[in-house]
Design an enzyme around this catalytic site. Structure first.
Site, PDB file in Angstrom:
ATOM      1  N   ARG A  68       3.239  -0.437   2.345  1.00  0.00           N
ATOM      2  CA  ARG A  68       1.920  -0.375   3.005  1.00  0.00           C
ATOM      3  C   ARG A  68       2.070  -0.851   4.438  1.00  0.00           C
ATOM      4  O   ARG A  68       2.472  -1.985   4.693  1.00  0.00           O
ATOM      5  CB  ARG A  68       0.921  -1.240   2.246  1.00  0.00           C
ATOM      6  CG  ARG A  68      -0.450  -1.229   2.900  1.00  0.00           C
ATOM      7  CD  ARG A  68      -1.405  -2.163   2.205  1.00  0.00           C
ATOM      8  NE  ARG A  68      -1.906  -1.615   0.955  1.00  0.00           N
ATOM      9  CZ  ARG A  68      -2.583  -2.329   0.056  1.00  0.00           C
ATOM     10  NH1 ARG A  68      -2.846  -3.591   0.275  1.00  0.00           N
ATOM     11  NH2 ARG A  68      -3.012  -1.770  -1.057  1.00  0.00           N
ATOM     12  N   LYS A 183      -7.063 -12.074  -0.846  1.00  0.00           N
ATOM     13  CA  LYS A 183      -7.037 -11.074   0.223  1.00  0.00           C
ATOM     14  C   LYS A 183      -8.231 -11.272   1.166  1.00  0.00           C
ATOM     15  O   LYS A 183      -9.225 -11.916   0.797  1.00  0.00           O
ATOM     16  CB  LYS A 183      -7.041  -9.661  -0.364  1.00  0.00           C
ATOM     17  CG  LYS A 183      -8.362  -9.283  -1.006  1.00  0.00           C
ATOM     18  CD  LYS A 183      -8.338  -7.895  -1.641  1.00  0.00           C
ATOM     19  CE  LYS A 183      -8.273  -6.773  -0.628  1.00  0.00           C
ATOM     20  NZ  LYS A 183      -8.582  -5.453  -1.283  1.00  0.00           N
ATOM     21  N   CYS A 441     -11.074   0.114  -4.956  1.00  0.00           N
ATOM     22  CA  CYS A 441     -10.371   0.474  -3.720  1.00  0.00           C
ATOM     23  C   CYS A 441     -10.929   1.761  -3.116  1.00  0.00           C
ATOM     24  O   CYS A 441     -10.899   1.952  -1.908  1.00  0.00           O
ATOM     25  CB  CYS A 441      -8.884   0.653  -4.000  1.00  0.00           C
ATOM     26  SG  CYS A 441      -8.143  -0.768  -4.800  1.00  0.00           S
ATOM     27  N   GLY A 442     -11.433   2.656  -3.960  1.00  0.00           N
ATOM     28  CA  GLY A 442     -12.020   3.918  -3.470  1.00  0.00           C
ATOM     29  C   GLY A 442     -13.481   3.762  -3.082  1.00  0.00           C
ATOM     30  O   GLY A 442     -14.150   4.744  -2.782  1.00  0.00           O
TER      31      GLY A 442
HETATM   32 FE1  SRM Z   1      -7.094  -2.003  -3.190  1.00  0.00          FE
HETATM   33  C1  SRM Z   1      -5.378  -3.883  -5.355  1.00  0.00           C
HETATM   34  C2  SRM Z   1      -4.753   0.330  -3.362  1.00  0.00           C
HETATM   35  C3  SRM Z   1      -8.428  -0.578  -0.443  1.00  0.00           C
HETATM   36  C4  SRM Z   1      -9.945  -3.877  -3.636  1.00  0.00           C
HETATM   37  N1  SRM Z   1      -5.348  -1.906  -4.171  1.00  0.00           N
HETATM   38  C5  SRM Z   1      -4.823  -2.820  -5.013  1.00  0.00           C
HETATM   39  C6  SRM Z   1      -3.377  -2.451  -5.393  1.00  0.00           C
HETATM   40  C7  SRM Z   1      -2.478  -3.141  -4.433  1.00  0.00           C
HETATM   41  C8  SRM Z   1      -3.053  -2.825  -6.839  1.00  0.00           C
HETATM   42  C9  SRM Z   1      -1.586  -2.595  -7.167  1.00  0.00           C
HETATM   43  O1  SRM Z   1      -0.758  -3.459  -6.910  1.00  0.00           O
HETATM   44  O2  SRM Z   1      -1.297  -1.531  -7.704  1.00  0.00           O
HETATM   45  C10 SRM Z   1      -3.445  -0.913  -5.181  1.00  0.00           C
HETATM   46  C11 SRM Z   1      -2.135  -0.241  -4.797  1.00  0.00           C
HETATM   47  C12 SRM Z   1      -2.067   1.146  -5.447  1.00  0.00           C
HETATM   48  C13 SRM Z   1      -1.129   2.074  -4.742  1.00  0.00           C
HETATM   49  O3  SRM Z   1       0.026   2.223  -5.200  1.00  0.00           O
HETATM   50  O4  SRM Z   1      -1.555   2.702  -3.790  1.00  0.00           O
HETATM   51  C14 SRM Z   1      -4.559  -0.801  -4.159  1.00  0.00           C
HETATM   52  N2  SRM Z   1      -6.601  -0.505  -2.052  1.00  0.00           N
HETATM   53  C15 SRM Z   1      -5.657   0.425  -2.347  1.00  0.00           C
HETATM   54  C16 SRM Z   1      -5.725   1.609  -1.403  1.00  0.00           C
HETATM   55  C17 SRM Z   1      -4.368   2.253  -1.127  1.00  0.00           C
HETATM   56  C18 SRM Z   1      -6.698   2.657  -1.990  1.00  0.00           C
HETATM   57  C19 SRM Z   1      -6.613   4.013  -1.302  1.00  0.00           C
HETATM   58  O5  SRM Z   1      -6.186   4.956  -1.991  1.00  0.00           O
HETATM   59  O6  SRM Z   1      -6.953   4.123  -0.133  1.00  0.00           O
HETATM   60  C20 SRM Z   1      -6.398   0.936  -0.192  1.00  0.00           C
HETATM   61  C21 SRM Z   1      -5.410   0.298   0.733  1.00  0.00           C
HETATM   62  C22 SRM Z   1      -6.075  -0.270   1.956  1.00  0.00           C
HETATM   63  C23 SRM Z   1      -5.084  -0.789   2.967  1.00  0.00           C
HETATM   64  O7  SRM Z   1      -4.571   0.028   3.731  1.00  0.00           O
HETATM   65  O8  SRM Z   1      -4.842  -1.989   2.978  1.00  0.00           O
HETATM   66  C24 SRM Z   1      -7.214  -0.140  -0.910  1.00  0.00           C
HETATM   67  N3  SRM Z   1      -8.834  -2.246  -2.172  1.00  0.00           N
HETATM   68  C25 SRM Z   1      -9.238  -1.478  -1.133  1.00  0.00           C
HETATM   69  C26 SRM Z   1     -10.622  -1.707  -0.859  1.00  0.00           C
HETATM   70  C27 SRM Z   1     -11.463  -0.947   0.155  1.00  0.00           C
HETATM   71  C28 SRM Z   1     -11.623  -1.593   1.484  1.00  0.00           C
HETATM   72  O9  SRM Z   1     -10.893  -2.535   1.838  1.00  0.00           O
HETATM   73  O10 SRM Z   1     -12.509  -1.142   2.185  1.00  0.00           O
HETATM   74  C29 SRM Z   1     -11.054  -2.649  -1.778  1.00  0.00           C
HETATM   75  C30 SRM Z   1     -12.496  -3.191  -1.948  1.00  0.00           C
HETATM   76  C31 SRM Z   1     -12.883  -4.046  -0.788  1.00  0.00           C
HETATM   77  C32 SRM Z   1     -12.456  -5.488  -0.921  1.00  0.00           C
HETATM   78  O11 SRM Z   1     -11.276  -5.759  -1.086  1.00  0.00           O
HETATM   79  O12 SRM Z   1     -13.324  -6.350  -0.835  1.00  0.00           O
HETATM   80  C33 SRM Z   1      -9.920  -2.983  -2.594  1.00  0.00           C
HETATM   81  N4  SRM Z   1      -7.588  -3.679  -4.303  1.00  0.00           N
HETATM   82  C34 SRM Z   1      -8.826  -4.236  -4.393  1.00  0.00           C
HETATM   83  C35 SRM Z   1      -8.801  -5.274  -5.392  1.00  0.00           C
HETATM   84  C36 SRM Z   1      -9.992  -6.179  -5.803  1.00  0.00           C
HETATM   85  C37 SRM Z   1     -10.028  -7.367  -4.887  1.00  0.00           C
HETATM   86  C38 SRM Z   1     -10.721  -8.559  -5.478  1.00  0.00           C
HETATM   87  O13 SRM Z   1     -11.207  -9.412  -4.690  1.00  0.00           O
HETATM   88  O14 SRM Z   1     -10.764  -8.719  -6.695  1.00  0.00           O
HETATM   89  C39 SRM Z   1      -7.487  -5.302  -5.900  1.00  0.00           C
HETATM   90  C40 SRM Z   1      -6.933  -6.230  -7.007  1.00  0.00           C
HETATM   91  C41 SRM Z   1      -6.553  -7.556  -6.464  1.00  0.00           C
HETATM   92  O15 SRM Z   1      -6.485  -7.809  -5.267  1.00  0.00           O
HETATM   93  O16 SRM Z   1      -6.303  -8.418  -7.335  1.00  0.00           O
HETATM   94  C42 SRM Z   1      -6.763  -4.283  -5.216  1.00  0.00           C
HETATM   95 FE1  SF4 Z   2      -5.481   1.029  -8.356  1.00  0.00          FE
HETATM   96 FE2  SF4 Z   2      -7.563   2.580  -7.722  1.00  0.00          FE
HETATM   97 FE3  SF4 Z   2      -7.871   0.382  -9.277  1.00  0.00          FE
HETATM   98 FE4  SF4 Z   2      -7.338   0.162  -6.688  1.00  0.00          FE
HETATM   99  S1  SF4 Z   2      -9.192   1.047  -7.661  1.00  0.00           S
HETATM  100  S2  SF4 Z   2      -6.408  -1.015  -8.260  1.00  0.00           S
HETATM  101  S3  SF4 Z   2      -5.921   1.891  -6.342  1.00  0.00           S
HETATM  102  S4  SF4 Z   2      -6.746   2.289  -9.731  1.00  0.00           S
END
Ligand code: SRM
Ligand code: SF4
Length: 530
Positions: A68, A183, A441-442
């Site tokens: 990333r 985060k 994340c979506g």
């Molecule tokens: Fe996310 C975790 C992908 C935007 C909330 N997110 C993950 C992980 C790293 C989980 C993992 O290890 O597999 C995902 C990686 C999957 C992969 O292989 O791609 C993942 N998040 C993504 C992405 C790639 C989705 C996408 O297809 O665009 C986005 C990457 C953004 C970036 O460039 O950094 C992404 N994630 C978001 C967003 C949207 C935003 O930021 O506007 C959110 C909700 C907003 C927020 O965070 O407040 C988001 N992701 C999460 C969470 C829940 C966080 C929490 O507080 O519980 C997790 C799980 C965690 O952190 O424990 C997570």
């Molecule tokens: Fe993975 Fe999508 Fe769940 Fe994020 S919302 S943790 S990218 S399946």
């Protein structure tokens, strides 16, 4: 500044491993990891600490890691895009890349053995993936048309870059900000349409006039998680653009030093604000800064509906245009990336920009170069006039690569939307966001129709399904959507979506179109290239 050491009592397992060895420590061990390979690595280093360098072990594809990046304000050069394309082509086994919902790029399929080479290439190209995962500040978003939008209020590019440089120590890694309780997301909006979804960030800056001076009102605490989703709330602070970096630093230090660390489900900034109340939070930030902050301007300058930037748009620079290309669900392959780099050089100024809708903009295209650009073969695939439903489709990674996923997302989302676009005429784009699990994340809560993956019982079997969110609005009247229907099997989803689109969004069955609508339908395609 030194990193805060949380009290040892009542630490969750993440806090414990961070206390044993900081995430950034693996930076010095990369050559060793490359030599011994992923199977011999310590599991905590491999599955967690590597994320401090932006390297994500993928249990779904063991041995093939995801990288990333950080793309401040979603901006990169054609040269940088070409380096990323070369990495996907040369090192990515079944390699591909994704544009993310934070204006960023992720590369897929890389082996740990190749990381040292890849990191050298990043360094030469001025790219970094540092601190892009785990308990760090994510990619900092800014207006995708900063500096080129005729109606812009504040150019966010320099500010976003400065905040990133402060947090990452100019890309070297910064121990002060790598042991946050969780985060952290920061967004800076400079335009009138809130193109960064300010409301879903832990800190968001939105343009506002105070005593005729242009600066930002500050919102705090927005976040999505599986347990709770909250829109950011006003901090009752107005800030001069020159003080943005200092304010981010102070808020991060307060969060680092006082944020809740016992339960990871209750560690995001909003939980601390709940515990303290916004007044105390504000006072602590002022104490950290060493000066009082001006109170917020009475109103902000977010006055427009959100634009999607697809199509051809005149820039503030006379004779120049930015061209928004629609990248279906953000998925890129190496050849696409090489082609995008070439288009940016041949037709524009060699710059590319990304949007939170997972699309690409080519800025600085002269009027005289528009016609030949529109004839480029890549524009058949990455259209400037996509159909209305596909145009506003967003999807997270889903179970192809993400082990949290409860369902497959990107391919299913695209196949379904193409069928719906073929069967329905939609007078305006409808934002449909897919997310594979409740982590969101979506961003299904910012969509007109949000689809969140779940498991459903159907005919005695467990199958892939969704919960349906509705009512999410963006831009001027941004508001989070809420769950309207639960547990729909994906196989049963299409007719339900069709009904929703007809009843709530004015869609019409193409077969039933009156001649007046048929005319509107064909005009829509022409209008979308304004
Ligand atoms: Fe996310 C975790 C992908 C935007 C909330 N997110 C993950 C992980 C790293 C989980 C993992 O290890 O597999 C995902 C990686 C999957 C992969 O292989 O791609 C993942 N998040 C993504 C992405 C790639 C989705 C996408 O297809 O665009 C986005 C990457 C953004 C970036 O460039 O950094 C992404 N994630 C978001 C967003 C949207 C935003 O930021 O506007 C959110 C909700 C907003 C927020 O965070 O407040 C988001 N992701 C999460 C969470 C829940 C966080 C929490 O507080 O519980 C997790 C799980 C965690 O952190 O424990 C997570
Ligand atoms: Fe993975 Fe999508 Fe769940 Fe994020 S919302 S943790 S990218 S399946």
């Amino acid at each position: 500044m030194t990193s805060a050491v949380p009290a040892a009592a009542s630490l969750n397992k993440f806090e414990k491993f961070k206390a044993e060895k900081g995430g950034l420590a693996v930076k010095a061990e990369i050559e060793d990891f490359a030599r011994i390979g992923w199977e011999a690595m310590d599991e905590t280093d491999r599955d967690h600490r590597l994320k401090w360098l932006g390297i994500f072990f993928r249990p779904v594809t063991p041995g093939k890691f995801m990288l990333r990046m950080r793309m401040p304000n979603g901006i990169l050069t054609s040269g940088q895009m070409r380096v990323l394309a070369e990495i996907v082509q040369r090192y990515g086994e079944d390699g591909s890349a994704d544009i993310t919902t934070r204006q960023n790029i992720q590369l897929r399929g890389v082996r740990i053995e190749d990381i040292p080479d890849i990191f050298r290439k990043f360094e030469q190209a001025g790219l970094t993936s540092i601190q892009s995962g785990m308990d760090n500040v994510r990619n900092i978003t800014g207006s995708p048309v900063a500096g080129i939008d005729a109606d812009e209020l504040i150019d966010t590019r320099g500010l976003v870059r400065k905040v990133q440089d402060m947090i990452t120590n100019n890309g070297e890694g910064n121990a002060s900000f790598t042991n946050l309780p969780r985060k952290f997301n920061i967004a800076i909006a400079g335009c009138r349409d809130n193109s960064v979804h300010a409301e879903i960030n832990d800190i968001a800056f939105v343009p506002a006039y105070k005593d005729d001076r242009l600066g930002f009102n500050v919102l705090v605490g927005g976040f999505f998680s599986a347990k709770r989703c909250e829109a950011a709330i006003p901090m009752n602070v107005w800030v001069n653009p020159r003080d943005v970096v200092a304010l981010c630093e102070a808020i991060l230090l307060v969060y680092r030093n006082h944020g809740l660390r016992a339960n990871r489900q209750k560690s995001r900034l909003m939980w601390l604000i709940d515990e303290w109340g916004i007044e105390k939070f504000r006072a602590e930030v002022e104490k950290q800064l060493g000066y009082a902050l001006p109170i917020a301007a009475l109103k902000d300058e977010i006055l427009w509906d959100k634009r999607d930037h697809i199509g051809i748009h005149a820039q503030k620079q006379p004779g120049l245009n930015y061209v928004g290309l629609h990248v279906p669900v953000g998925r890129l392959y190496a050849q696409d990336m090489f082609d995008l780099a070439r288009l940016a050089e041949v037709y524009g100024s060699g710059e590319l920009r990304l949007t939170v809708e997972q699309n690409v903009l080519l800025p600085n295209v002269p009027d005289s170069r528009l016609a030949p650009l529109l004839h480029e073969p890549l524009l058949q695939q990455f259209s400037v006039e996509p159909r209305p439903l596909e145009r506003a489709l967003v999807s997270c990674t889903g179970n192809q690569f993400c082990n949290f996923a409860l369902i497959e997302t990107k391919n299913r989302a695209l196949a379904m939307i193409r069928e719906l676009d073929a069967e329905l005429f939609c007078p305006t784009p409808v934002r449909i966001h897919w997310t594979g699990c409740p982590n969101s994340c979506g961003q299904p809560q910012v969509a007109g129709i949000g689809l969140m993956g779940t498991k459903v019982r159907k005919d005695g079997k467990t199958v892939e399904g969704v919960d349906i969110y509705t009512g999410g609005t963006v831009g001027k009247h941004a508001q989070l959507g809420t769950c309207a229907m639960k547990g729909i099997a994906c196989d049963d989803l299409k007719p339900i979506l069709k009904n929703l689109l007809i009843q709530d969004f004015g869609a019409k069955e193409r077969g039933n179109l009156s001649s007046e609508f048929a005319l509107q339908a064909s005009a829509l395609v022409v209008e979308s290239i304004d």
